[in-house]
Design a protein around this motif. Structure first.
Motif, PDB file in Angstrom:
ATOM      1  N   GLU A 161      -2.527  -3.387   5.109  1.00 19.42           N
ATOM      2  CA  GLU A 161      -3.536  -2.416   4.700  1.00 19.42           C
ATOM      3  C   GLU A 161      -3.451  -1.146   5.532  1.00 19.42           C
ATOM      4  OE1 GLU A 161      -8.311  -2.205   3.734  1.00 19.42           O
ATOM      5  OE2 GLU A 161      -7.430  -4.043   4.533  1.00 19.42           O
ATOM      6  N   GLU A 162      -3.484  -0.014   4.860  1.00 14.21           N
ATOM      7  CA  GLU A 162      -3.404   1.311   5.491  1.00 14.21           C
ATOM      8  C   GLU A 162      -4.476   2.204   4.911  1.00 14.21           C
ATOM      9  OE1 GLU A 162      -1.600   3.222   7.865  1.00 14.21           O
ATOM     10  OE2 GLU A 162      -0.925   1.243   8.450  1.00 14.21           O
ATOM     11  N   LYS A 163      -5.084   2.995   5.764  1.00 13.44           N
ATOM     12  CA  LYS A 163      -6.090   3.955   5.324  1.00 13.44           C
ATOM     13  C   LYS A 163      -5.443   5.008   4.423  1.00 13.44           C
ATOM     14  CE  LYS A 163      -9.391   7.270   7.119  1.00 13.44           C
ATOM     15  NZ  LYS A 163      -9.899   7.970   8.275  1.00 13.44           N
ATOM     16  N   ASP A 164      -6.162   5.430   3.409  1.00 12.42           N
ATOM     17  CA  ASP A 164      -5.730   6.476   2.467  1.00 12.42           C
ATOM     18  C   ASP A 164      -4.486   6.103   1.666  1.00 12.42           C
ATOM     19  OD1 ASP A 164      -7.849   8.086   3.352  1.00 12.42           O
ATOM     20  OD2 ASP A 164      -6.617   8.962   4.945  1.00 12.42           O
ATOM     21  N   CYS A 165      -4.239   4.823   1.487  1.00 17.82           N
ATOM     22  CA  CYS A 165      -3.109   4.370   0.673  1.00 17.82           C
ATOM     23  C   CYS A 165      -3.629   3.591  -0.528  1.00 17.82           C
ATOM     24  CB  CYS A 165      -2.192   3.468   1.488  1.00 17.82           C
ATOM     25  SG  CYS A 165      -1.295   4.322   2.779  1.00 17.82           S
ATOM     26  N   GLN A 166      -2.886   3.666  -1.616  1.00 22.39           N
ATOM     27  CA  GLN A 166      -3.244   2.949  -2.831  1.00 22.39           C
ATOM     28  C   GLN A 166      -2.689   1.533  -2.775  1.00 22.39           C
ATOM     29  OE1 GLN A 166      -1.656   4.649  -6.407  1.00 22.39           O
ATOM     30  NE2 GLN A 166      -2.580   3.101  -7.714  1.00 22.39           N
ATOM     31  N   SER A 212       3.601   0.567   2.824  1.00 18.87           N
ATOM     32  CA  SER A 212       3.208  -0.375   3.879  1.00 18.87           C
ATOM     33  C   SER A 212       3.014  -1.755   3.275  1.00 18.87           C
ATOM     34  CB  SER A 212       1.895   0.059   4.532  1.00 18.87           C
ATOM     35  OG  SER A 212       2.019   1.315   5.125  1.00 18.87           O
ATOM     36  N   ASP A 247       1.381   5.483  -0.005  1.00 23.05           N
ATOM     37  CA  ASP A 247       0.871   6.836   0.239  1.00 23.05           C
ATOM     38  C   ASP A 247       1.896   7.799  -0.344  1.00 23.05           C
ATOM     39  OD1 ASP A 247       0.269   9.377   1.242  1.00 23.05           O
ATOM     40  OD2 ASP A 247      -0.451   8.590   3.144  1.00 23.05           O
ATOM     41  N   TRP A 302       0.861  -1.172   0.000  1.00 25.27           N
ATOM     42  CA  TRP A 302       0.000   0.000   0.000  1.00 25.27           C
ATOM     43  C   TRP A 302       0.899   1.225   0.000  1.00 25.27           C
ATOM     44  CZ3 TRP A 302      -1.159  -4.612   1.971  1.00 25.27           C
ATOM     45  CH2 TRP A 302      -2.443  -5.117   1.776  1.00 25.27           C
TER      46      TRP A 302
END
Length: 56
Positions: A26-31, A23, A16, A14
């Motif tokens: 899984e991370e919020k706001d990451c592709q 990352s 950002d 993921w």
């Protein structure tokens, strides 16, 4: 025993680009980027390292 080609291994990361973070979970706001080739995955990891992204 037959192998299911649909169950092939996927490598994921993921990214950002605003915070310059990669990352491996899984991370919020990451592709999400998914790779079916381990060599391509490692090449992408290397490219982000060259751009001085942080890893978590």
């Amino acid at each position: 025993m037959e192998q299911n080609p649909a169950a092939a291994t996927l490598w994921r990361m993921w990214v950002d680009t605003k915070r310059r973070i990669v990352s491996f979970h899984e991370e919020k706001d990451c592709q999400l980027l998914e790779f079916r080739s381990h060599e391509t995955f490692l090449s992408c990891v290397d490219q982000y390292a060259c751009k001085q992204y942080r890893y978590q």
